[in-house]
Design a protein around this motif. Structure first.
Motif, mmCIF file in Angstrom:
data_model
loop_
_atom_site.group_PDB
_atom_site.id
_atom_site.type_symbol
_atom_site.label_atom_id
_atom_site.label_comp_id
_atom_site.label_asym_id
_atom_site.label_seq_id
_atom_site.Cartn_x
_atom_site.Cartn_y
_atom_site.Cartn_z
ATOM 1 N N ARG A 15 0.837 -1.196 0.000
ATOM 2 C CA ARG A 15 0.000 0.000 0.000
ATOM 3 C C ARG A 15 0.870 1.244 0.000
ATOM 4 O O ARG A 15 1.825 1.353 0.756
ATOM 5 C CB ARG A 15 -0.908 0.021 1.224
ATOM 6 C CG ARG A 15 -1.938 -1.084 1.179
ATOM 7 C CD ARG A 15 -2.833 -1.026 2.371
ATOM 8 N NE ARG A 15 -3.859 -2.058 2.229
ATOM 9 C CZ ARG A 15 -4.644 -2.425 3.198
ATOM 10 N NH1 ARG A 15 -4.553 -1.866 4.387
ATOM 11 N NH2 ARG A 15 -5.544 -3.353 3.016
ATOM 12 N N VAL A 16 0.501 2.195 -0.834
ATOM 13 C CA VAL A 16 1.206 3.467 -0.912
ATOM 14 C C VAL A 16 0.682 4.439 0.131
ATOM 15 O O VAL A 16 1.440 5.203 0.709
ATOM 16 C CB VAL A 16 1.058 4.068 -2.337
ATOM 17 C CG1 VAL A 16 1.698 5.431 -2.424
ATOM 18 C CG2 VAL A 16 1.647 3.116 -3.369
ATOM 19 N N HIS A 17 -0.642 4.393 0.387
ATOM 20 C CA HIS A 17 -1.293 5.336 1.293
ATOM 21 C C HIS A 17 -1.947 4.585 2.452
ATOM 22 O O HIS A 17 -2.520 3.519 2.252
ATOM 23 C CB HIS A 17 -2.374 6.132 0.558
ATOM 24 C CG HIS A 17 -1.886 6.786 -0.692
ATOM 25 N ND1 HIS A 17 -1.083 7.900 -0.683
ATOM 26 C CD2 HIS A 17 -2.085 6.484 -1.996
ATOM 27 C CE1 HIS A 17 -0.812 8.254 -1.928
ATOM 28 N NE2 HIS A 17 -1.404 7.415 -2.733
ATOM 29 N N ARG B 83 -4.806 3.498 4.979
ATOM 30 C CA ARG B 83 -6.256 3.406 4.850
ATOM 31 C C ARG B 83 -6.902 3.685 6.190
ATOM 32 O O ARG B 83 -6.369 3.318 7.226
ATOM 33 C CB ARG B 83 -6.645 2.025 4.355
ATOM 34 C CG ARG B 83 -6.098 1.796 2.972
ATOM 35 C CD ARG B 83 -6.512 0.487 2.436
ATOM 36 N NE ARG B 83 -5.874 0.343 1.125
ATOM 37 C CZ ARG B 83 -6.138 -0.612 0.298
ATOM 38 N NH1 ARG B 83 -7.009 -1.522 0.610
ATOM 39 N NH2 ARG B 83 -5.526 -0.658 -0.866
ATOM 40 N N SER C 87 -8.622 5.784 1.491
ATOM 41 C CA SER C 87 -7.283 6.377 1.538
ATOM 42 C C SER C 87 -7.248 7.460 0.476
ATOM 43 O O SER C 87 -8.196 7.618 -0.299
ATOM 44 C CB SER C 87 -6.208 5.327 1.262
ATOM 45 O OG SER C 87 -6.111 5.044 -0.121
ATOM 46 N N VAL C 88 -6.156 8.196 0.410
ATOM 47 C CA VAL C 88 -6.060 9.213 -0.634
ATOM 48 C C VAL C 88 -5.915 8.575 -2.013
ATOM 49 O O VAL C 88 -6.099 9.244 -3.025
ATOM 50 C CB VAL C 88 -4.919 10.227 -0.378
ATOM 51 C CG1 VAL C 88 -5.179 11.023 0.890
ATOM 52 C CG2 VAL C 88 -3.575 9.561 -0.332
ATOM 53 N N GLY C 89 -5.631 7.284 -2.062
ATOM 54 C CA GLY C 89 -5.479 6.595 -3.340
ATOM 55 C C GLY C 89 -6.698 5.845 -3.810
ATOM 56 O O GLY C 89 -6.816 5.513 -4.988
ATOM 57 N N GLN D 189 -7.846 16.287 -4.299
ATOM 58 C CA GLN D 189 -6.812 15.653 -3.486
ATOM 59 C C GLN D 189 -6.687 16.357 -2.132
ATOM 60 O O GLN D 189 -6.610 15.705 -1.095
ATOM 61 C CB GLN D 189 -5.463 15.676 -4.219
ATOM 62 C CG GLN D 189 -4.393 14.867 -3.539
ATOM 63 C CD GLN D 189 -4.610 13.377 -3.696
ATOM 64 O OE1 GLN D 189 -4.870 12.893 -4.792
ATOM 65 N NE2 GLN D 189 -4.503 12.638 -2.610
ATOM 66 N N ASP E 249 -7.397 14.751 1.472
ATOM 67 C CA ASP E 249 -6.354 14.797 2.501
ATOM 68 C C ASP E 249 -6.887 15.441 3.781
ATOM 69 O O ASP E 249 -6.692 14.917 4.879
ATOM 70 C CB ASP E 249 -5.139 15.607 2.018
ATOM 71 C CG ASP E 249 -4.321 14.885 0.970
ATOM 72 O OD1 ASP E 249 -4.366 13.641 0.901
ATOM 73 O OD2 ASP E 249 -3.610 15.581 0.211
ATOM 74 N N ASP F 251 -5.931 3.421 11.165
ATOM 75 C CA ASP F 251 -5.707 2.642 9.941
ATOM 76 C C ASP F 251 -6.655 1.451 9.885
ATOM 77 O O ASP F 251 -6.987 0.864 10.899
ATOM 78 C CB ASP F 251 -4.267 2.115 9.892
ATOM 79 C CG ASP F 251 -3.271 3.214 9.569
ATOM 80 O OD1 ASP F 251 -3.701 4.320 9.204
ATOM 81 O OD2 ASP F 251 -2.057 2.948 9.674
#
Length: 116
Positions: free
Chosen positions: A5-7, A9, A33-35, A101, A105, A115
């Motif tokens: 995961r990049v972002h 959750r 998430s932001v993604g 975005q 955020d 999370d």
């Protein structure tokens, strides 16, 4: 299994309206998430499908008029049937504008959710 995961959750339940092809239906996010997000609904989505997604903040079962919906495009990354016969899908947001975005955020920062 290793997660990539990049972002982070967050366990946030938002009301969702999904348009895919000629079908429009509602669902609820399991996490955001932001993604992207995990969406639960009564209808299946196909992996790779492109959808229009409207996410609504709901307070006590009513859409919060002070928070406009986040409207974006998303791609279905994975899809599965759940044990209860409903469906879940992992959606990756595509084409978020800088303003969207920032909204996302700030919304996630304000929720203080842990999370997921």
């Amino acid at each position: 299994m290793t997660e990539h995961r990049v972002h982070p959750r967050f366990a946030i339940r938002l009301s969702a309206e999904v348009a895919c092809g000629d079908r429009t239906f509602t669902g609820t996010t399991r996490n955001v998430s932001v993604g992207g997000c995990c969406l639960e609904s009564a209808f299946p989505l196909a992996e790779g499908a492109e959808v229009r997604l409207d996410l609504f903040v709901v307070v006590d079962g009513i859409e919060d008029e002070r928070m406009p919906p986040l409207t974006t495009r998303a791609t279905v990354q994975w899809a599965a049937e759940q044990d209860d016969g409903a469906f879940a899908a992992g959606l990756r947001f595509t084409g978020l504008t800088a303003a969207q975005q920032r909204w996302l955020d700030q919304f996630l920062a304000r929720t203080g959710a842990g999370d997921a």
